[in-house]
Design a protein around this motif. Sequence first.
Motif, mmCIF file in Angstrom:
data_model
loop_
_atom_site.group_PDB
_atom_site.id
_atom_site.type_symbol
_atom_site.label_atom_id
_atom_site.label_comp_id
_atom_site.label_asym_id
_atom_site.label_seq_id
_atom_site.Cartn_x
_atom_site.Cartn_y
_atom_site.Cartn_z
ATOM 1 N N LEU A 1 1.222 -1.283 0.011
ATOM 2 C CA LEU A 1 -0.083 0.016 0.017
ATOM 3 C C LEU A 1 0.902 1.313 0.014
ATOM 4 C CD1 LEU A 1 -2.772 1.558 0.235
ATOM 5 C CD2 LEU A 1 -2.534 1.179 2.822
ATOM 6 N N VAL A 2 1.717 1.212 0.854
ATOM 7 C CA VAL A 2 2.864 2.647 0.821
ATOM 8 C C VAL A 2 3.434 2.591 -0.325
ATOM 9 C CG1 VAL A 2 4.629 3.496 2.300
ATOM 10 C CG2 VAL A 2 2.750 2.507 3.673
ATOM 11 N N TYR A 3 4.363 1.540 -0.607
ATOM 12 C CA TYR A 3 5.070 1.572 -2.014
ATOM 13 C C TYR A 3 4.416 2.035 -3.051
ATOM 14 C CZ TYR A 3 8.413 -0.006 -5.426
ATOM 15 O OH TYR A 3 9.200 0.057 -6.565
ATOM 16 N N LEU A 4 3.280 1.571 -3.308
ATOM 17 C CA LEU A 4 2.520 1.872 -4.596
ATOM 18 C C LEU A 4 1.980 3.311 -4.483
ATOM 19 C CD1 LEU A 4 0.659 -1.639 -5.213
ATOM 20 C CD2 LEU A 4 2.737 -0.699 -6.280
ATOM 21 N N LEU A 5 1.637 3.697 -3.445
ATOM 22 C CA LEU A 5 1.419 5.254 -3.063
ATOM 23 C C LEU A 5 2.440 5.965 -3.379
ATOM 24 C CD1 LEU A 5 -0.730 5.235 0.235
ATOM 25 C CD2 LEU A 5 -1.737 6.071 -2.415
ATOM 26 N N GLY B 1 2.818 8.656 -6.880
ATOM 27 C CA GLY B 1 3.121 9.944 -6.541
ATOM 28 C C GLY B 1 4.385 10.380 -7.647
ATOM 29 N N ASP B 2 5.150 9.372 -7.908
ATOM 30 C CA ASP B 2 6.255 9.856 -8.956
ATOM 31 C C ASP B 2 5.678 9.651 -10.209
ATOM 32 O OD1 ASP B 2 8.899 10.056 -9.797
ATOM 33 O OD2 ASP B 2 9.022 7.861 -9.902
ATOM 34 N N TRP B 3 4.817 8.290 -10.430
ATOM 35 C CA TRP B 3 4.469 8.224 -12.068
ATOM 36 C C TRP B 3 3.468 9.546 -12.390
ATOM 37 C CZ3 TRP B 3 6.631 5.331 -14.986
ATOM 38 C CH2 TRP B 3 7.215 4.161 -14.839
ATOM 39 N N LEU B 4 2.862 10.035 -11.419
ATOM 40 C CA LEU B 4 1.845 11.226 -11.785
ATOM 41 C C LEU B 4 2.619 12.324 -12.296
ATOM 42 C CD1 LEU B 4 -0.773 10.912 -8.666
ATOM 43 C CD2 LEU B 4 -1.269 10.982 -11.215
ATOM 44 N N GLN B 5 3.828 12.495 -11.960
ATOM 45 C CA GLN B 5 4.439 13.680 -12.166
ATOM 46 C C GLN B 5 5.154 13.587 -13.734
ATOM 47 O OE1 GLN B 5 6.891 15.525 -9.313
ATOM 48 N NE2 GLN B 5 6.084 14.063 -7.819
ATOM 49 N N GLY B 6 5.475 12.278 -14.028
ATOM 50 C CA GLY B 6 6.129 12.276 -15.039
ATOM 51 C C GLY B 6 5.894 12.635 -16.532
ATOM 52 N N PRO B 7 4.446 12.375 -16.852
ATOM 53 C CA PRO B 7 3.993 12.828 -18.426
ATOM 54 C C PRO B 7 3.919 14.234 -18.668
ATOM 55 C CG PRO B 7 2.477 10.972 -17.079
ATOM 56 C CD PRO B 7 3.622 11.477 -16.344
ATOM 57 N N HIS B 8 3.931 15.269 -17.695
ATOM 58 C CA HIS B 8 3.499 16.490 -17.784
ATOM 59 C C HIS B 8 4.669 17.405 -17.296
ATOM 60 C CE1 HIS B 8 -0.520 14.850 -18.063
ATOM 61 N NE2 HIS B 8 -0.459 15.719 -19.124
ATOM 62 N N GLY C 1 2.362 -4.422 -9.082
ATOM 63 C CA GLY C 1 1.583 -3.152 -8.982
ATOM 64 C C GLY C 1 2.233 -1.765 -9.294
ATOM 65 N N ASN C 2 3.546 -1.677 -9.506
ATOM 66 C CA ASN C 2 4.063 -0.600 -10.023
ATOM 67 C C ASN C 2 3.678 -0.275 -11.193
ATOM 68 O OD1 ASN C 2 5.764 1.629 -9.811
ATOM 69 N ND2 ASN C 2 7.404 0.572 -10.714
ATOM 70 N N SER C 3 3.405 -1.257 -12.313
ATOM 71 C CA SER C 3 2.971 -1.103 -13.359
ATOM 72 C C SER C 3 1.518 -0.813 -13.655
ATOM 73 C CB SER C 3 3.309 -2.560 -14.462
ATOM 74 O OG SER C 3 4.738 -3.018 -14.148
ATOM 75 N N LEU C 4 0.943 -1.166 -12.721
ATOM 76 C CA LEU C 4 -0.573 -0.794 -12.829
ATOM 77 C C LEU C 4 -0.838 0.652 -12.144
ATOM 78 C CD1 LEU C 4 -2.114 -4.295 -11.165
ATOM 79 C CD2 LEU C 4 -2.520 -3.329 -13.484
ATOM 80 N N ALA C 5 0.061 0.676 -11.128
ATOM 81 C CA ALA C 5 0.182 2.239 -10.903
ATOM 82 C C ALA C 5 0.493 3.121 -11.700
ATOM 83 C CB ALA C 5 1.062 2.533 -9.651
ATOM 84 N N SER D 1 -0.512 14.506 -7.263
ATOM 85 C CA SER D 1 0.638 13.807 -6.766
ATOM 86 C C SER D 1 0.981 14.033 -5.342
ATOM 87 C CB SER D 1 1.833 13.977 -7.544
ATOM 88 O OG SER D 1 3.190 13.548 -7.129
ATOM 89 N N PHE D 2 0.847 15.557 -5.314
ATOM 90 C CA PHE D 2 1.280 15.971 -3.753
ATOM 91 C C PHE D 2 0.309 15.344 -2.863
ATOM 92 C CE2 PHE D 2 0.033 19.030 -0.372
ATOM 93 C CZ PHE D 2 1.197 19.119 0.192
ATOM 94 N N THR D 3 -1.009 15.222 -3.148
ATOM 95 C CA THR D 3 -2.296 14.523 -2.224
ATOM 96 C C THR D 3 -1.694 13.169 -2.030
ATOM 97 O OG1 THR D 3 -3.967 16.173 -3.024
ATOM 98 C CG2 THR D 3 -4.613 13.958 -2.115
ATOM 99 N N VAL D 4 -1.517 12.429 -2.922
ATOM 100 C CA VAL D 4 -1.106 11.129 -3.035
ATOM 101 C C VAL D 4 0.089 10.940 -1.982
ATOM 102 C CG1 VAL D 4 -0.248 8.974 -4.125
ATOM 103 C CG2 VAL D 4 -1.895 10.435 -5.100
ATOM 104 N N LEU D 5 0.909 11.871 -2.199
ATOM 105 C CA LEU D 5 2.292 11.632 -1.352
ATOM 106 C C LEU D 5 1.853 11.847 0.140
ATOM 107 C CD1 LEU D 5 4.950 13.307 -3.676
ATOM 108 C CD2 LEU D 5 4.790 11.108 -3.014
ATOM 109 N N MET D 6 1.059 12.742 0.512
ATOM 110 C CA MET D 6 0.776 13.120 1.715
ATOM 111 C C MET D 6 -0.045 11.899 2.390
ATOM 112 S SD MET D 6 2.247 15.844 2.541
ATOM 113 C CE MET D 6 3.516 15.358 1.406
ATOM 114 N N ILE D 7 -0.952 11.232 1.627
ATOM 115 C CA ILE D 7 -1.582 10.165 2.163
ATOM 116 C C ILE D 7 -0.550 8.986 2.357
ATOM 117 C CG2 ILE D 7 -3.315 8.240 1.321
ATOM 118 C CD1 ILE D 7 -4.742 10.308 -0.353
ATOM 119 N N MET D 8 0.292 8.827 1.479
ATOM 120 C CA MET D 8 1.482 7.921 1.910
ATOM 121 C C MET D 8 1.991 8.321 3.130
ATOM 122 S SD MET D 8 5.110 7.690 0.050
ATOM 123 C CE MET D 8 5.672 8.901 1.307
#
Length: 457
Positions: free
Chosen positions: A42-46, A50-57, A171-175, A199-206
Amino acid sequence: MVFIPSFYGLCLLCLILYVYTKTKVASSEDGSFRKFQATYLLVYLLATAGDWLQGPHVYVLYQSYGMTTHQIEILFVAGFGASMIFGTVIGSFADRYGRRANCILYGIMYGLACITKHFPNFHILMIGRLLGGTATSILFSAFESWLVYEHNARGFSSDLLSTVFSHATLGNSLAAIAAGLVAQVFADHFGYVAPFDVSFTVLMIMCFCIVTTWTENYGDVNVSVGTSMKSALKLIKEDRKVLCLGLIQSLFEGAMYTFVLEWTPALTPPDTGDSPAGMKVPEDEEEIHKNSIPHGWIFADFMVAVMIGSAIFKILCKYASPESFMRIVLFLSSISLLMPIIVPGNQALIFAGFIVFEICVGIFWPAMGTMRSMYVPEATRSTVMNLFRIPLNMIVIVILLQDLPMVIIFRCCVAFLLVACVAQQVLFSISAGKGTTNSRGESSPSIKQKKQPVTVV
């Protein structure tokens, strides 16, 4: 167009392999292990989401702020440089001050990096790149170090550790796929900076999940960070198994990150706007659109291929050790990246080679995690892992700073992978000839004696 039909074919193959591993490979019924695995994943995939969300843009956001190509290149180099210099030190804090605390620091630093994306100022964006690059080193060291220590401390079978690594890769691929879709939706509706807010929100949840579900663990708390780094360097120099692991990781990941930078021009038809110098450039937008490649579908193809690799890893572990089968995997990965060199312009064959390479990536991640858990000592685990990342960051920085032809870049990648294959053969020879000692300090049998079916979940 082979990219879209390939996605469905790869998904079908992935499903078949998933069902096969469920029916043919024994699963653990240990409730405490299942709970532990779920807590970590759960923690690792969050963290990875958070990393993947930033990459495309990232690139397009910098462009929207009016940054020049040269400025954008400087920002990217700064990120890898920060990972190499600052990340090595900050990541090494995990052994002295706690892996759990280091993982929380990852969330805070990467979250601050997201906030800097709201400012169209080169210097503020540079601070964000430095924070993000440093945080990346923590992502690839402290989380695994926490996992290995806790897994061993709780008395779970060492064979089950490879299961966690395999599921983390899956899980990382699915994420990655989910994060790409979510980032695109938010970017379309709220602008290019919106994915960074998600991403910021996901990282804070993590961070919240770490605080509420993880216990703290350490390496050697009785030595300073400087002493720990000296011990790690001495270990790498004197222990041939650890040295081989470092070479394999640095060279494979260096080739992998370089591949990430080069797969788009390699798959782009030679008469589009992304062509290398000297090729025909289309004269209108309609022609560009007609010949452009579907980046989203190709990325999804790659991620499913990684998932296939993680399933194949489970099957391989039934019959051989990672030290053994990774020799073939690394050699196959080098052959796969020959396609842009021997058949330039043949989109279908190049794409097929890239799919094979991504399958090898899916095998590589859990295999390396398993081997590191066996050979890298607990006292300096995070420090050693961060030192491994210095050469791979140097490789990427050199590639970014040089204006090399694409064919030369792929030749370098093939050479890196062949050297990694040789290092894997040396590691296999050392391990096959004698017993090894795992991270608990227990004696393990040699590879020749060892292979029994591995229990996975």
